[in-house]
Design an enzyme around this catalytic site. Sequence first.
Site, PDB file in Angstrom:
ATOM      1  N   LYS A  78       0.849  -1.183   0.000  1.00 55.39           N
ATOM      2  CA  LYS A  78       0.000   0.000   0.000  1.00 55.39           C
ATOM      3  C   LYS A  78       0.888   1.237   0.000  1.00 55.39           C
ATOM      4  O   LYS A  78       1.960   1.250   0.612  1.00 55.39           O
ATOM      5  CB  LYS A  78      -0.902  -0.031   1.239  1.00 55.39           C
ATOM      6  CG  LYS A  78      -1.957   1.047   1.318  1.00 55.39           C
ATOM      7  CD  LYS A  78      -2.831   0.838   2.550  1.00 55.39           C
ATOM      8  CE  LYS A  78      -3.901   1.911   2.701  1.00 55.39           C
ATOM      9  NZ  LYS A  78      -4.773   1.672   3.874  1.00 55.39           N
ATOM     10  N   SER A 153      -9.612   1.789   3.100  1.00 49.69           N
ATOM     11  CA  SER A 153      -8.785   2.590   2.207  1.00 49.69           C
ATOM     12  C   SER A 153      -7.775   1.771   1.410  1.00 49.69           C
ATOM     13  O   SER A 153      -7.113   2.292   0.507  1.00 49.69           O
ATOM     14  CB  SER A 153      -8.019   3.633   3.044  1.00 49.69           C
ATOM     15  OG  SER A 153      -7.178   2.995   3.992  1.00 49.69           O
ATOM     16  N   SER A 177      -9.970  -0.816   7.213  1.00 49.25           N
ATOM     17  CA  SER A 177      -9.416  -0.580   5.875  1.00 49.25           C
ATOM     18  C   SER A 177      -8.714  -1.771   5.248  1.00 49.25           C
ATOM     19  O   SER A 177      -8.301  -1.697   4.093  1.00 49.25           O
ATOM     20  CB  SER A 177      -8.455   0.612   5.916  1.00 49.25           C
ATOM     21  OG  SER A 177      -9.161   1.808   6.118  1.00 49.25           O
TER      22      SER A 177
END
EC number: 6.3.5.7
Length: 488
Positions: A78, A153, A177
């Site tokens: 990420k 996210s 997330s």
Amino acid sequence: MTINFFDNDLTSLHEKLVNNDISTVDLTQATLENIEKTDSELQAFIRTNSDEALLQAKKIDAQHDFSNILSGLPLAFKDNLATNGIETTGASHILEGFKPVYDATVVSKLSTVGAISVGKTNMDEFAMGGSTETSYYKKTTNAWDHTKVPGGSSGGSASAVAGGQIPFALGSDTGGSIRQPAAFNGIVGLKPTYGRVSRWGLFAMASSLDQIGPFTRTVKDNALVLNTIAGFDEKDSTSSKRDVPDFTSKLTGDVKGLKIAVPKEYFGEGIDPKVATTVKAAIAQLEAMGATVDEVSLPHTKYGVAAYYIIMSSEASSNLQRYDGVRYGFRADDVKNLEDLYIKTRSEGFGDEVKRRIMLGTFSLSAGAYDAFFKKAAKIRTLLIEDFNKVFADYDVIVGPTAPTVAYGLGEEIDDPTAMYLADVLTIPVNLAGLPGLSVNAGFVDGLPVGLQIIGKPFDEATVYQTGYAFEQASRLFEQRPNIAKKY
């Protein structure tokens, strides 16, 4: 050559490398080519690092040391995990062009065992969002339906794994997330116990809530990744010194005698009836396999969202002060003085959702609002922890839906922050209490995956995995594939 990650788990890929059926360079090259072919649809990657990945792959092949099961295997991080010399932006304009001079601890651990980073995945800006639509760069799509959101996210990491681009990826989870995008994409995502995995090198949003965890297609793969990234880190004052067990040790497929609690609040107002039915069927399957299932109450669940958004925004407003245009990242032009530099840089560099949370957090910490908001939210957090402690005195795991609905349409909720915040009602309490939580695929509603959330006692990821693995092996839902798997 072509590598199909739907047909190969981490163990089978490892065996191919050990037996010289494939080289690390071939595997890495095939992965990069696969991303290039499919990412126009998934939009999962902000950037790939082909040259660095192939150079690392050549070193692994020369050493031919596959003593760790992850050696030579490709993964993605990420974009809020620092990678030395590789642009890391948190999907924000304000960090465009920023290249860290260090690796996050999880990046370093995986690099040390020979895992190959192939790129950085898309995310909501600074992890603020639930649909990966607040990214400065692009909007990622759901692997099962490209008109739907992938969740957030960590939507880029989830979509990349679910879409077969890579075998595993890392994300971060502050209020759901990892688990929510795992649910929306029908894969496995774990938020470990707070302190189980070092946060050093993670761009902080809310320091008392953030945790790094893995996305994989199967529960066993997830446990194998956690085996490598877990453990104490002297650079992170909140990391735990507890011993790291072998998280695969309980993956027997047996749940006989396991005591499962099902909170009635997790099936109340706001939960899609079809989602509730699918999750209840999954719980019934665990019961049929020998687990004991009882309904319980977590009475303060309804206050979790309000408490979370005050605490999270307060911590975020403090953490994001460092982005000022002075030392690194984006800097506004035509400024008159230092104050003007701060205002213009942040106004132009931050997106709407980040600004919204900074304003909420700054207000909550202000002298006139601290007692009325932040202090009360902290008290609610304590009550939520006490709720979980009472249940865990008698039960091994808590089980329910991961998210109230399946993935919704792109653009459907981005202009309604309240609706998006309420979508985290089932995942937020886990972060507030610092517990481990796992999402596995429970089935499908209208062709879209439904998440089954399994919550465990602090540092008892092994039992959480045990439960998820038993259901996964009985249901075999991980064998179902999105259309993109057939297309390429």
